[in-house]
Design a protein around this motif. Structure first.
Motif, PDB file in Angstrom:
ATOM      1  N   UNK A   1      -9.328  -0.874  -4.628  1.00  0.00           N
ATOM      2  CA  UNK A   1      -9.238   0.466  -4.048  1.00  0.00           C
ATOM      3  C   UNK A   1      -7.980   1.209  -4.502  1.00  0.00           C
ATOM      4  N   UNK A   2      -7.207   0.594  -5.405  1.00  0.00           N
ATOM      5  CA  UNK A   2      -6.055   1.261  -6.002  1.00  0.00           C
ATOM      6  C   UNK A   2      -6.510   1.945  -7.284  1.00  0.00           C
ATOM      7  N   UNK A   3      -6.412   3.250  -7.321  1.00  0.00           N
ATOM      8  CA  UNK A   3      -6.886   4.034  -8.457  1.00  0.00           C
ATOM      9  C   UNK A   3      -5.701   4.443  -9.331  1.00  0.00           C
ATOM     10  N   UNK A   4      -5.618   3.825 -10.493  1.00  0.00           N
ATOM     11  CA  UNK A   4      -4.474   4.048 -11.369  1.00  0.00           C
ATOM     12  C   UNK A   4      -4.586   5.397 -12.074  1.00  0.00           C
ATOM     13  N   UNK A   5      -3.607   6.259 -11.840  1.00  0.00           N
ATOM     14  CA  UNK A   5      -3.610   7.596 -12.429  1.00  0.00           C
ATOM     15  C   UNK A   5      -2.381   7.876 -13.286  1.00  0.00           C
ATOM     16  N   UNK A   6      -1.349   7.019 -13.191  1.00  0.00           N
ATOM     17  CA  UNK A   6      -0.106   7.341 -13.893  1.00  0.00           C
ATOM     18  C   UNK A   6       0.573   6.072 -14.395  1.00  0.00           C
ATOM     19  N   UNK A   7       1.326   6.240 -15.471  1.00  0.00           N
ATOM     20  CA  UNK A   7       2.186   5.174 -15.976  1.00  0.00           C
ATOM     21  C   UNK A   7       3.573   5.777 -16.130  1.00  0.00           C
TER      22      UNK A   7
ATOM     23  N   UNK B   1      -1.014  -7.316 -13.712  1.00  0.00           N
ATOM     24  CA  UNK B   1      -1.067  -6.103 -12.894  1.00  0.00           C
ATOM     25  C   UNK B   1      -2.407  -5.402 -13.051  1.00  0.00           C
ATOM     26  N   UNK B   2      -2.871  -5.290 -14.287  1.00  0.00           N
ATOM     27  CA  UNK B   2      -4.151  -4.625 -14.546  1.00  0.00           C
ATOM     28  C   UNK B   2      -5.302  -5.415 -13.918  1.00  0.00           C
ATOM     29  N   UNK B   3      -5.228  -6.732 -13.976  1.00  0.00           N
ATOM     30  CA  UNK B   3      -6.266  -7.569 -13.372  1.00  0.00           C
ATOM     31  C   UNK B   3      -6.351  -7.338 -11.867  1.00  0.00           C
ATOM     32  N   UNK B   4      -5.191  -7.175 -11.209  1.00  0.00           N
ATOM     33  CA  UNK B   4      -5.182  -6.905  -9.773  1.00  0.00           C
ATOM     34  C   UNK B   4      -5.782  -5.537  -9.449  1.00  0.00           C
ATOM     35  N   UNK B   5      -5.565  -4.581 -10.331  1.00  0.00           N
ATOM     36  CA  UNK B   5      -6.050  -3.220 -10.086  1.00  0.00           C
ATOM     37  C   UNK B   5      -7.549  -3.077 -10.316  1.00  0.00           C
TER      38      UNK B   5
ATOM     39  N   UNK C   1       1.812   2.941 -12.154  1.00  0.00           N
ATOM     40  CA  UNK C   1       2.557   1.714 -12.406  1.00  0.00           C
ATOM     41  C   UNK C   1       3.890   2.085 -13.039  1.00  0.00           C
ATOM     42  N   UNK C   2       4.967   1.558 -12.472  1.00  0.00           N
ATOM     43  CA  UNK C   2       6.290   1.722 -13.075  1.00  0.00           C
ATOM     44  C   UNK C   2       6.473   0.587 -14.075  1.00  0.00           C
ATOM     45  N   UNK C   3       6.649   0.954 -15.333  1.00  0.00           N
ATOM     46  CA  UNK C   3       6.760  -0.029 -16.408  1.00  0.00           C
ATOM     47  C   UNK C   3       8.225  -0.267 -16.750  1.00  0.00           C
TER      48      UNK C   3
ATOM     49  N   UNK D   1      -2.986   3.761 -23.205  1.00  0.00           N
ATOM     50  CA  UNK D   1      -4.268   3.682 -23.912  1.00  0.00           C
ATOM     51  C   UNK D   1      -4.855   2.282 -23.818  1.00  0.00           C
ATOM     52  N   UNK D   2      -4.003   1.257 -23.928  1.00  0.00           N
ATOM     53  CA  UNK D   2      -4.491  -0.117 -23.808  1.00  0.00           C
ATOM     54  C   UNK D   2      -5.031  -0.403 -22.408  1.00  0.00           C
ATOM     55  N   UNK D   3      -4.334   0.111 -21.395  1.00  0.00           N
ATOM     56  CA  UNK D   3      -4.781  -0.112 -20.018  1.00  0.00           C
ATOM     57  C   UNK D   3      -6.080   0.637 -19.751  1.00  0.00           C
ATOM     58  N   UNK D   4      -6.221   1.840 -20.298  1.00  0.00           N
ATOM     59  CA  UNK D   4      -7.463   2.601 -20.141  1.00  0.00           C
ATOM     60  C   UNK D   4      -8.659   1.808 -20.656  1.00  0.00           C
ATOM     61  N   UNK D   5      -8.471   1.150 -21.799  1.00  0.00           N
ATOM     62  CA  UNK D   5      -9.565   0.365 -22.381  1.00  0.00           C
ATOM     63  C   UNK D   5      -9.970  -0.794 -21.476  1.00  0.00           C
ATOM     64  N   UNK D   6      -8.976  -1.393 -20.796  1.00  0.00           N
ATOM     65  CA  UNK D   6      -9.273  -2.541 -19.936  1.00  0.00           C
ATOM     66  C   UNK D   6      -9.886  -2.123 -18.611  1.00  0.00           C
ATOM     67  N   UNK D   7      -9.444  -0.980 -18.075  1.00  0.00           N
ATOM     68  CA  UNK D   7      -9.946  -0.527 -16.781  1.00  0.00           C
ATOM     69  C   UNK D   7     -11.184   0.349 -16.900  1.00  0.00           C
ATOM     70  N   UNK D   8     -11.360   0.960 -18.057  1.00  0.00           N
ATOM     71  CA  UNK D   8     -12.518   1.829 -18.238  1.00  0.00           C
ATOM     72  C   UNK D   8     -12.345   3.220 -17.667  1.00  0.00           C
ATOM     73  N   UNK D   9     -11.137   3.546 -17.211  1.00  0.00           N
ATOM     74  CA  UNK D   9     -10.870   4.883 -16.672  1.00  0.00           C
ATOM     75  C   UNK D   9      -9.576   5.410 -17.294  1.00  0.00           C
TER      76      UNK D   9
END
Length: 452
Positions: free
Chosen positions: A214-220, A206-210, A177-179, A246-254
């Motif tokens: 099948x979109x695997x978030x690996x980078x910010x 954005x996080x809710x959509x991910x 994700x480009x922030x 770190x906040x996004x990791x907590x929401x996505x679990x990965x």
């Protein structure tokens, strides 16, 4: 850092971060091991000279600066200088390539060999940009099995498009994700940067959509601008990205494996202290590496998390000081009430476009009179029929310039033209594009349109 005296350029020639590839030997100014006056005699003037040695020096210095951070991933921003000799040199030293559209991607795949990884940034990646009727996102999906490639999604629209496409194809896609932190504090970032990346208030959507897609978030990623002269802004960007990751990791679990700090590392275009002001960076590459890695490590440590891979996308800092422009003075004139003008056989409009459109300062040296003290103030103009064709004048930050008494036939050297100036060249007044040579005097073949 050197202290300026009345000796002018003799004070900064050969100095790291200022004019490293230049040397002074007797009465001759050299670019690496080649006399600039001799190059002008044998090759003519209005020519660019490229030092691949300086490309290597810069690349090795950058990686050395990050040696204490084991998970470092350098990338080169192709937009800065797309000469294959430059890019391949960096690739051979372990740099990936950052591209911003499908044309740069195709060029990277066709003109370069053994690129270790590719990062795709830019806007409108979900629209068709080439004759194959494929979007950049479609192209990346097709390439991901055979290429180490990461797609940084720039907007909610791109996320929705990529998500739908992957569901239709029943395939996964690793993305970043480009922030855009500028959305909440625009005064701290470069003008215009607010249109790049997802605004922070849209991150929850954005996080809710991910999630569960099948979109695997690996980078910010975040790129806060070009020629960022204040280190605290770059450190702040590292802090912001780390906390959001770190906040996004907590929401996505990965875990998000990669923090991409973008580019923006600034260059010392101004060589003399009385001209530097706040226009030069207040840091070195070593200080930048130390501060941003410590900041990322600190944030992750405070949250009990393992520090991620750090990626940077450097263009200007790697290439600016690798090229010079050699010009010849054709005439001088002294309008009433103004500084004397030097007219050259080059054109700021065509050869150093940034000097005209954004008032970029490029240091200019009289190579013919390198041992003479700077005594006269000059405006420096180009050969085209346009009043704005000026390398240096008092109407912007480019001048006037203090040089030795300069006369027709003298050779001028414009420094630090290796970043963006080749890409911005044009044929105004039907001027042919200035040729490029290496320091041995061998002409460098530029990419053809079909390669780009």
């Amino acid at each position: 850092m050197y202290k300026m005296s009345s000796l002018g350029p003799r004070e900064y020639i050969g100095e790291r971060d200022f004019a490293e590839p230049l040397k002074l030997r007797g009465s001759q100014l050299y670019f690496e091991d080649s006399s600039i006056e001799r190059l002008a005699e044998t090759l003519g003037t209005r020519i660019y000279i490229l030092s691949l040695k300086q490309v290597e020096r810069n690349a090795k210095r950058l990686t050395e600066a990050f040696k204490n951070y084991s998970r470092f991933k350098p990338c080169y921003a192709l937009a800065a200088n797309s000469l294959p000799q430059v890019v391949q040199t960096l690739v051979n030293l372990g740099f990936g390539v950052e591209v911003v559209n499908i044309h740069e991607l195709n060029y990277t795949l066709s003109a370069l060999q053994n690129v270790p990884h590719i990062i795709c940034n830019g806007v409108s990646k979900h629209t068709i940009q080439n004759q194959q009727n494929k979007t950049l996102i479609q192209t990346v999906i097709d390439l991901q099995k055979e290429t180490d490639i990461t797609l940084n999604l720039n907007s909610i629209e791109e996320i929705k498009y990529a998500k739908k496409l992957c569901e239709k194809r029943n395939t996964e896609l690793k993305v970043g994700l480009a922030l855009n932190p500028a959305s909440h504090s625009p005064a701290n970032f470069s003008p215009g940067s607010e249109r790049f990346g997802i605004p922070t208030d849209q991150l929850p959507a954005a996080v809710k959509l991910l999630k569960n897609s099948k979109l695997k978030l690996e980078a910010l990623q975040s790129h806060i601008g070009t020629q960022v002269t204040q280190l605290n802004k770059l450190v702040k960007n590292a802090n912001t990205l780390s906390n959001h990751a770190i906040q996004i990791e907590e929401k996505l679990g990965t875990p998000i494996q990669n923090i991409n700090l973008g580019g923006g590392i600034a260059v010392n275009y101004h060589k003399t202290p009385h001209n530097q002001g706040n226009l030069n960076p207040d840091y070195t590459i070593e200080q930048y590496a130390d501060r941003v890695t410590r900041e990322v490590t600190k944030v992750y440590g405070e949250n009990g998390a393992t520090p991620p891979t750090i990626t940077i996308e450097v263009g200007r800092w790697l290439t600016a000081n690798t090229m010079i422009l050699i010009l010849r003075v054709t005439e001088t004139r002294k309008p009433q009430g103004e500084h004397e003008w030097i007219i050259t056989d080059g054109s700021a409009l065509t050869d150093t476009n940034d000097a005209v459109w954004i008032g970029q300062y490029f240091e200019i040296i009289n190579a013919t009179k390198i041992n003479q003290k700077p005594t006269n103030l000059y405006n420096i103009g180009g050969i085209t029929c346009d009043a704005n064709d000026a390398f240096a004048w008092p109407k912007n930050n480019t001048g006037p310039r203090k040089l030795p008494k300069t006369e027709p036939g003298d050779i001028l050297t414009v420094l630090d033209v290796g970043a963006y100036q080749l890409a911005l060249r044009n044929n105004f007044n039907l001027l042919p594009k200035a040729p490029i040579y290496n320091t041995k005097g061998e002409q460098i073949k530029e990419p053809t349109n079909n390669q780009q």
